[in-house]
Structures are given as C-alpha cells and as structure tokens.
Design an enzyme around this catalytic site. Structure first.
Site, short mmCIF file in Angstrom:
data_model
loop_
_atom_site.label_atom_id
_atom_site.label_comp_id
_atom_site.label_asym_id
_atom_site.label_seq_id
_atom_site.Cartn_x
_atom_site.Cartn_y
_atom_site.Cartn_z
N GLU A 1 17.18 93.60 13.39
CA GLU A 1 16.47 94.50 12.41
C GLU A 1 17.56 95.28 11.64
OE1 GLU A 1 13.45 97.00 14.13
OE2 GLU A 1 13.36 98.09 12.23
N GLY B 1 21.12 94.49 12.16
CA GLY B 1 22.31 93.53 11.90
C GLY B 1 22.18 92.34 12.35
N GLU C 1 23.18 91.69 28.44
CA GLU C 1 23.50 90.42 29.38
C GLU C 1 22.92 89.15 28.32
OE1 GLU C 1 20.71 88.97 32.35
OE2 GLU C 1 19.44 90.86 31.85
N MET D 1 21.23 85.66 27.31
CA MET D 1 20.14 84.77 27.47
C MET D 1 20.41 83.55 26.98
SD MET D 1 18.52 86.84 29.90
CE MET D 1 16.76 86.32 29.81
N ASN E 1 18.92 80.75 26.78
CA ASN E 1 17.77 79.86 25.94
C ASN E 1 17.05 80.67 24.99
OD1 ASN E 1 17.74 77.34 27.17
ND2 ASN E 1 17.15 77.90 28.99
N ASP F 1 5.13 96.11 21.39
CA ASP F 1 5.35 94.83 20.74
C ASP F 1 5.55 93.78 21.86
OD1 ASP F 1 5.60 93.37 18.57
OD2 ASP F 1 7.73 94.10 18.10
O1 ACK Z 1 15.48 82.66 19.66
P1 ACK Z 1 16.92 83.06 19.29
O2 ACK Z 1 17.97 82.24 19.60
O3 ACK Z 1 17.16 84.59 20.73
O4 ACK Z 1 17.26 84.11 18.04
C1 ACK Z 1 17.00 85.47 18.43
C2 ACK Z 1 18.11 86.35 17.99
O5 ACK Z 1 19.01 86.68 18.64
C3 ACK Z 1 17.53 87.55 17.10
O6 ACK Z 1 16.90 88.34 18.10
C4 ACK Z 1 18.87 85.89 19.74
N1 ACK Z 1 19.16 87.10 21.09
C5 ACK Z 1 18.69 88.49 21.06
N2 ACK Z 1 19.04 88.85 22.12
C6 ACK Z 1 19.55 87.88 22.76
C7 ACK Z 1 20.33 87.76 24.25
N3 ACK Z 1 20.51 89.00 25.06
N4 ACK Z 1 20.85 86.66 24.46
C8 ACK Z 1 20.75 85.61 23.70
N5 ACK Z 1 20.28 85.54 22.54
C9 ACK Z 1 19.65 86.85 22.00
C10 ACK Z 1 17.44 85.59 20.16
#
Ligand code: ACK
Length: 993
Positions: A641, A643, A710, A712, A714, A756
């Site tokens: 939202e 950046g 951290e 993630m 996937n 949400d």
């Molecule tokens: O589906 P995505 O690849 O996973 O696309 C969104 C994008 O950033 C906008 O929110 C990715 N994202 C957000 N937080 C994380 C995180 N902690 N680790 C990996 N990807 C993230 C999210």
C-alpha cells in the site's frame, strides 16, 4: 454247364487275384508277429498232405506285391481230408498267441452239380514242440483249435460281379509252454482259399507317461495285469513313484505317480527341455517356463531365476515371479505444524514407490544449531541426534501412515526432521537413500504444573503456603496464580491471587473451614496446567461473640465494608479518567471482562499503537531499530500500500545472514502515511507466534523507511493455491488451515481483531507453514465487548466481512471467524474468488437473505460444516478460534474423516450458486453455455458432447467429466461450477436459488 473242379479252381484263382483286399501291412504297435504269410516273397514251404489237397499259389495283393496263398476245392469228391501244416514257429516270450486267418469260401449251394460232398468249413489245429520236427507229420498229434466257418461265402462266379468276400477270423491259443509250435489247416471238402495267415502275440509297447518311461512288457497270463515301474525321464524328478499296469490285451492301464521337470526345465513332447533365454523356472513342476518379470533378465538357457537390472533388487522372500523393484523416492510435501514444543509432521507418499506396496516411513530427528533460515542461505546446519526422551507418536520408524507427532522437544530450539520412505528393498540399496527434510523452530511452551504444595502456618483466618517450582518451567516464571474456595461451595465462588515467589499467605479466611486450592505458573508463553487440588483447614474459633455484642460487631463490619466500597469506587473512577489521558504501555496490567471471559492482570494484551500520543514511541516500544547497512535488497517481489515489497538479506549481530522481506515507504510521504506505515510494525512487533509473520525490525532513522519481516518463500496464499491448483492432499490443506486458525487464536487471545483476514493476507513459507500478515487495517477491541470500535469510512473487504461488521461496524473476533470461514472456502477451492464476479451489493444482499457459498469441489463435509458454522448470522453462535483449532486437530488425527465430501452428503437448501463466473460467462441459453465451455482449455472434450437437456447437463459430475477427457481439476471445477450455475439459471431465472 461244365462243372469241372479244375475249372472252378481256375476261376477262383482268377477271382482271388482280382479281389485281394487291401491288406494292412502296418500292425498295431502292441502286436508282435511270429508268422506273417504275406511277408514271404518266395515259397512258404508248408507241408501239404496229400499232395493233391492244398495247393500253394502265387498271387499279388492290391499293390501288386506278390503273395503266397493256399487253396483247396475238392468239392466233387468224397471223403476229403487235406492237411496243410505251417513251418515250426518259435514262441519267443509269448504265452498266448493269436492266429489271424484271411480266407474266401465258396457257398456249396452256388456250385452246380455238387454231389452232396461239399463243405463250408475247415479246421484249425496246432501242435506244441520244443524243436523243429522238419517234415515229420502225424495228424493225431495235433490239437484242434476251432472249426472255421466263413461269415460270408461267395455265390457268384461271374467275373464281372466281383462279389467275392474275404473273411477274417482270429483265434486265441494258449497258454503255450514249449519253445515252438505248428499250425495245421484241415480241409474236409470245402472250396476255400487261405489268403493269409498271421500269428502274433500282444505286448505293452515301450512308452512315456507323466514324464516316466515304461519298458516293453509282455503280459504273463490271460488273467492278471502286470505292474510295471516307470523311470523318470532325464532332468526330471520323481514326485510319486510312477507305475502302470500292462493288460493281457497289450494295453497300458492306470498310470499312477509322476515325475516333474527340474527347475530350469519345462515339459516339451514328453521330455524335460531347458528354459529358453529370457525365461526361467524356479521350481520342480510341469508348468511352462515363465517370462522374466519386469526389470529382470536371463541371458542363458535353463535359468532358475532372472537377475535384476542395475539399481533394481529382489528382497528376501520376494517370489521369483515378482518384478525387481527399487527403493522409493523421498516423501513429498512435508508440512509441519508446531504447537509449542511439539510438532505434527505430515507428508505425501513418494512419487515413485519403487514398484512395491510395503512402504513405511522413518523419521530421524536432529537438533540443530543456527536458525532455520540459515539453511537456505548457508546450506548447512550443525546438527546432532535428538535426545532419547523426544517422544514420537505413534513411533519414529516403521510408520504406515504419513503423519507423526513429535513431542517433548526443547522450547526455542531448531530441529531438522529427515523423513525417509522405505520399502522391502531399501536395506539392499542403502546408498540410494532419499529423504525429505524439514527444519523447524519450536516455540515457547507453557510451564508444567506445580506438584508439591506445603502448608507452613495456619491460624483462624489465614494460612501460609509454599510450593516447589514446576519441573519444567519452560522459561522464566513471571508469577503464580493461586485460586481457592471453600470446599463446600464447590467453586461457585472463588478467589484468585497472584504471587511472584513460591509462597503466599491467604488472609480473611473463615475459621474452622475446609478450603481447596490450585496453583498454576505463568511464563511468557502463558499459563501452565493447574496443580491438583490441595486441601487445608483453618483453625477453629477461640471465642464466640455473645448475642449482645453481635449487633455492635455487625454494625462495625457493615460500616467498614461501606467505607471500603466507596474507596474502591473512587479509585476505579479516578483510574479510568487517568487511563484515558495517558498513553498505554504493553506491560500495563489491565482487567478485561468480555464475553464472560476473565482476562487477568499479567496476560499480554495487544496495545493499539494509535492510542499513543507519539506513534514513533510505539514503534520503538515494540520494534527493534535496524542498521540500514545490515540490510541488502535483492529484488522487488510485489507492491504494498505504501511502496514496494522486496526480498533481501539481513545481517544479524551474530554476523549470520537471514532471508527477509522488506516493505519500503515510498518517498514524498505525509506524516500520517509514515505513522500508518509504521503502525503495522508496532502491531506486528507485539506478536510472537509461529503462525504470525515475525517482525525482524524497522529502519526509521534513515531513508527509505523500512519494515523488515521474515521471508516467506511461497508468497501469499491465494496466488500460491491458484498456482498449485488441486496439487495438495486434504491433510496438507487442513494443516495450512490449522496454522491460520492457530495464529488467529493467538491474536484473539491477545484481544486483537484483524478485520482483513483473507487468503491474500496469509503468507506461505517453503515448509507450507501459513502465517497471518497484513496488520494495516486492524484496530484493537475496547475493553467493553459490547462497545465495538467504529471505523470512520475505511474500506471494508465486503466478501470476507461478517454482515454485522458491514452493517454497523461491529468488528470482533467473531467477525474474524466469519472471515476465517471465507478463507477456508478459498483454500478448499484453491484460490477461487468468493462469490465469483457477483457485485459487492449483490453479495451483501444475498448473504443478508441467508444464502451461503456452496461447498468447493471435493470439499470434506466436516470442513464445509465448519464454513457454515463460521457463517452463522448470530455471531455468538460462530465457533471460537480455539474450537476451530481443536476441530482441525481432530481432522488431522483422523484423516479418514476427510473422505466424506460435502458434494456427496446432503447440502443445505440455501446455497448460493454462481451466476456470473469470470471465466464462465453468464449463461443465457444452452447454446451460449456450450459456447462458453468451448473457450476453456478442455474444449475438445466438449466438442463431441451433446446433451439432451439442461437437466442432464447440470447433473454432470466430475467423474462424467473425467470420462470425456477433462481430467485437470481446475477446468473440472470451472465446468462443474458453471453447470451448477446453468442449473440454477434454467430452473430459477437469474435470481440465486
Ligand atoms: O504473492 P506475493 O508474491 O507475496 O506478492 C505479495 C507482495 O509481496 C505484496 O504484498 C509479497 N510479500 C509480502 N510479504 C512477504 C514476505 N514476508 N515474504 C515474501 N513475500 C512477501 C506477497
């Protein structure tokens, strides 16, 4: 007419030469000839007496082979006695002989002018001797065998008619005892031609029966059978001694016993022959050699079994007929759900079972130094085998199911579990070991219960107690909760006290009364289990109040109580006033009374950063400030939202690097934007749970401002599921849902309402662990549960939000439970959009009218029921997250319950059916629908399909689709959904049923 006998004889002779029948020269194999007149080419040299009697005449048979015959026809003369004697015939081994005569005989009536001397028979006789007596002949020595009459005599002499009939007569003679014998034919006035004489005996000829060979055998006497033992043919073995009986007729009878071909040999034409190349026979028996089973070969003839190809094996006990097999590949899709210091590991069957069914799983536990994240960066962890007291349920090795629970791990410790699939040939191929590994970090765990409580001092109104710290504190004990009540009152009213140390004095007790008491310890992980009830009694009264004094005492007590009450009231009012004006601190101890739930002082409660006068204070309260120099940005992974969202690495004080996600605040932001951006970090920083995204820290002192969490691997759950449509097992999906529910339970326990909750706000790591993220919209619940926080105009995710939250902004953990139901639906439909492309207004209206989403395809009935429960209109009827976690845990423990699908059980009547799916355009006519279907990837499957009515079309199931070649779950789902829509449309028009 001329009736000269010589003429007749001549005629007869002529006839003979023309009518000689087709003599068989091949005799049955069980007959051994001692004499065959036909076989003699020259004169037989038999003695004829008197000389004008029998006459030897040469003739030819039908093949024009010369033969010798004897004839006599002295029918015109009286007193005929004509003898014909054979040569001496050695008996050989025969005991019983057969004499076969072929002859023609003239019917006396047909001979004109005979003088009544004509005969129609002749005599057959024999004489046994031990040696050949040459021409020495004496009639009286001969014994009569029989009088031979013709079955058929001939009557015509007309050459043109050719009606001469040949007679065949056979007579048995025996038992014979001398070395040889003569036969004699005595004619007493017949007109006879002896065409052939054959003397033979019968034997059982050499034969092979049941792979046993039996020698030539001559029957001994006319009565009994001869028992003959058989000999097994080459390359065979006796199964039961072979025997047969030779009958007097020279026939083999009653075969008993048999031989079996040796291993490597098969029966061919009554012999045992070697198996051909590529074939084998491992046992004795008369079956054919078998073709080598898959992945095996035999390069030689006569193989007993086939060797395995490279990397294929045969386990001990595998039959030779079984294909060679190999060890299985590694288990797949390992997921872990961590619950404090235990973890449930689930995995899928290996892709390749190696061709065997005897798959079991072993789980190896290793305790590792370093963090799980280190594995992905440096690739190594220093691990050692786990302690022996780690508990595996049901066990660590030889598992038949694809799940195990590992308990009694250490809190806050890294573990790696190697899960290996094994089959019967794995021990033969240990070099080919393949396993799947998962690395986890255990959480904090609540302390174990206090077990030892001692009574130190007792008085009339008080008691002093002490206890021992729990065996396993699992962290620093913050305090103890002491609950006590009068034994007689049965917990209907009780008192709770807290103590920092291991002793307490309870005052204000009734004298001479029995009390029950329980203690539980609290750490940062929460309360441990309560101790067993401990009973104590106060001392009896030492004096009693007199009736005169009692009124005074009562008044005094009433006054004191009134003063205390007024003081407490004032204290509360002043306290409340002060709290409103002061910023709150996370460690502030507050009493919460909500939904009948008592939140005691000391339980960590979420603090809304918006209540801080200076929001930057909140950030630094809850989030660690990171050095920008320690952060390396690798790439942009998405847009947030405020950046970009990037992936990168963070250097820890220990110099180790971990993978992180970095949310940046784009330049040119306002103060409010900065505050709102960092509010998420202030919220996230208060949480510490394996299913809540972990905040590593923030960068606020340099630009760009960043929130570091951290990483993630996937990404977000909705796109992850869409990417892996229909690829997970039910248990894996439930494992993910359990993680989300566990994170939500933690949030609701902390008094935090997410607002949400949606699959797009859940992140998934490489171990399929799901974590709740996106704390931007969230607000804290106020202390009073009835006083719901009201947002001013914020955007509401309609499809995910409970009706009361949409209607009057009543956001509670119960409204989060509604959203959880929608997430559940999203997960089970692999990222389908809830309510498809219905407009928000239509969704609000439909939900308000009581319609609910239908079960996703193949959705287990229990999960669909859980969704419907989450979508209860009355929010108090929705399940609490604690209940959801426990329902999902039960499902994980009993995966069979996932097999009953909602599609097959009865469904509620108020299902909302899709009318306007994005990919399946709204259906007008049957033709439109078919056109729409043809745009799907499986259109070919539909090109040849014709449906007679909407009814039949709408009843189409996944199975039917598979039959027409639509096998991919994604298109199946879309088609089935569309069919439902069509059904709904045709039955009910455009309004949902
Ligand atoms: O589906 P995505 O690849 O996973 O696309 C969104 C994008 O950033 C906008 O929110 C990715 N994202 C957000 N937080 C994380 C995180 N902690 N680790 C990996 N990807 C993230 C999210």
């Amino acid at each position: 007419m001329d009736c000269n006998p010589r003429l007749l004889l001549f005629i007869l002779h002529l006839l003979m030469s023309c009518v000689v029948p087709a003599f068989l020269t091949i005799y049955p194999p069980n007959e051994v000839n001692l004499l065959d007149s036909k076989a003699s080419q020259g004169e037989l040299g038999w003695i004829s007496y008197p000389s004008h009697g029998w006459e030897e005449i040469s003739g030819v048979d039908e093949h024009y082979t010369p033969i010798r015959t004897f004839q006599v026809c002295n029918v015109m003369e009286y007193s005929q006695n004509n003898w014909l004697r054979t040569n001496w015939i050695p008996r050989q081994s025969a005991q019983k002989i057969y004499v076969e005569l072929k002859f023609t005989l003239r019917d006396c009536n047909s001979i004109p002018l005979v003088l009544g001397t004509c005969k129609e028979t002749f005599n057959l006789l024999y004489l046994e001797t031990d040696d050949d007596q040459g021409s020495h002949f004496r009639e009286h020595q001969f014994l009569k065998i029989d009088t031979i009459a013709a079955d058929e005599s001939f009557t015509q002499t007309d050459l043109g008619d050719r009606i001469l009939k040949l007679n065949t007569e056979v007579r048995e003679v025996g038992p014979l005892s001398k070395k040889g014998f003569y036969l004699a034919f005595q004619d007493v006035g017949a007109c006879v031609a002896l065409v052939s004489v054959r003397v033979y005996f019968k034997k059982c000829p050499q034969t092979v029966r049941n792979l046993a060979s039996f020698r030539d055998t001559v029957p001994i006497d006319s009565q009994s059978l001869v028992e003959v033992p058989g000999l097994c043919v080459n390359n065979s073995k006796e199964e039961e001694p072979p025997r047969m009986y030779c009958s007097t007729e020279g026939e083999w009878l009653v075969p008993i016993g048999k031989c079996l071909c040796n291993p490597g040999y098969e029966e061919r034409s009554s012999t045992c022959q070697m198996c051909r190349e590529g074939f084998y026979k491992s046992t004795h028996g008369n079956m054919e050699c078998s073709k080598c089973p898959p992945h095996s070969f035999s390069h030689h003839e006569g193989s007993l079994h086939c060797g395995c190809e490279k990397n294929y094996f045969r386990a001990e006990g595998d039959p030779a007929s079984m294909a060679c097999t190999r060890p299985p590949s590694a288990p797949r899709n390992v997921i872990s759900s961590i619950n404090e210091t235990s973890v449930i590991l689930d995995w899928s069957w290996p892709e390749d079972t190696g061709g065997r069914r005897d798959i079991t799983f072993n789980v190896l536990c290793k305790r590792c130094r370093g963090t799980a994240a280190n594995v992905s960066t440096s690739g190594t962890l220093h691990c050692e085998p786990c302690r022996s007291n780690v508990r595996f349920l049901p066990r660590a090795t030889g598992l038949h199911n694809t799940t195990v629970t590992v308990g009694d791990l250490l809190a806050h410790t890294n573990y790696t579990f190697e899960i290996e699939a094994q089959n019967g040939v794995s021990p033969l191929a240990f070099k080919m070991r393949q396993y799947a590994a998962v690395t986890i970090t255990t959480n904090q765990a609540a302390p174990s219960p206090v077990t030892v409580i001692r009574k130190e001092k007792t008085s009339r109104n008080s008691v002093s107690l002490s206890w021992q710290e729990p065996d396993r504190p699992n962290g620093i004990i913050l305090d103890y909760e002491i609950k006590y009540y009068e034994k007689e009152e049965q917990e209907t009213s009780y008192t709770i006290l807290r103590a920092r140390g291991c002793n307490v004095t309870l005052n204000g007790l009734k004298p001479n009364t029995a009390y029950l008491l329980q203690i539980r310890a609290r750490t940062a992980a929460g309360y441990g289990a309560t101790s067993p009830s401990f009973q104590f009694e106060t001392s009896p009264d030492s004096f009693s109040i007199s009736s005169e004094n009692s009124q005074v005492v009562l008044i005094a007590i009433s006054c004191a109580v009134a003063i205390i009450l007024v003081t407490v009231l004032l204290y509360v009012l002043i306290g409340r006033f002060c709290c409103r004006s002061k910023s709150k601190h996370p460690d502030e101890k507050r009493l919460h009374f909500g939904n009948g739930h008592l939140r005691l002082p000391g339980i960590r409660t979420y603090v809304d950063p918006h209540t801080y006068e200076d929001p930057s204070q909140a950030v630094h309260e809850f989030a660690k400030e990171l050095e920008a120099s320690g952060i390396a940005i690798d790439k942009v992974v998405g847009a947030g939202e405020f950046g970009e969202v990037c992936s990168g690495r963070l250097k820890l004080p220990s110099k180790k690097e971990i993978c992180v996600a970095i949310k940046t605040l784009k330049g040119g932001y306002t103060d409010k934007q900065r505050r709102d951006f960092l509010a998420e970090a202030s919220i996230m920083g208060q949480f510490d749970h394996p299913n809540i995204i972990r905040l590593e820290g923030v960068v606020t002192r340099s630009k760009p401002v960043m929130i570091v969490t951290e990483y993630m691997e996937n990404g977000s759950l909705d796109s992850f599921l869409r990417k892996h449509d229909a690829q997970f097992t039910g248990i894996q999906l439930v494992g993910m849902l359990r993680g989300i529910a566990s994170g939500m339970k933690y949030l609701s326990d902390m008094g935090y309402v997410h607002r949400d909750l949606a699959a797009r706000n859940i992140l998934v790591n490489s171990n399929l662990v799901c974590k709740v993220s996106d704390f931007g919209l969230s607000r804290v619940l106020e202390d009073d549960p009835e006083a719901a926080y009201t947002t001013r105009g914020g955007k509401i995710p309609i499809r995910w939000t409970a009706p009361e939250a949409i209607a009057y902004r009543k956001f509670t953990s119960a409204s989060d439970a509604w959203s959880y139901g929608i997430v559940l639906w999203e997960v089970m439909s692999y990222g389908e959009r809830p309510y498809w492309e219905m407009s928000n207004q239509d969704v609000i209206k439909a939900v308000d009218e009581g319609y609910r989403l239908p079960p996703p395809m193949d959705c287990p009935a229990t999960l669909y029921q859980l969704m419907l429960d989450c979508w209860q209109k009355e929010r108090n009827n929705r399940p609490k997250f604690e209940q959801i976690v426990s329902i999902l845990d039960k499902l994980i423990r009993n995966p069979c319950s996932l097999k009953i699908t909602a599609n097959t059980t009865s469904r509620p009547a108020n299902l909302l059916l899709d009318r306007s799916s994005a990919e399946v355009p709204s259906v007008g006519t049957m033709g439109d629908w078919m056109d729409a279907m043809r745009t799907l990837p499986c259109k070919e499957a539909f090109s040849g399909v014709s449906y007679s009515s909407c009814d039949t079309l709408a009843k189409t199931s996944t199975e039917d689709l598979k039959k027409v070649g639509v096998t991919i779950a994604g298109p199946q789902k879309k088609i089935v959904s569309s069919l439902k829509a069509l059904e709904s449309h045709t039955k009910n028009g455009p309004v949902p049923v």
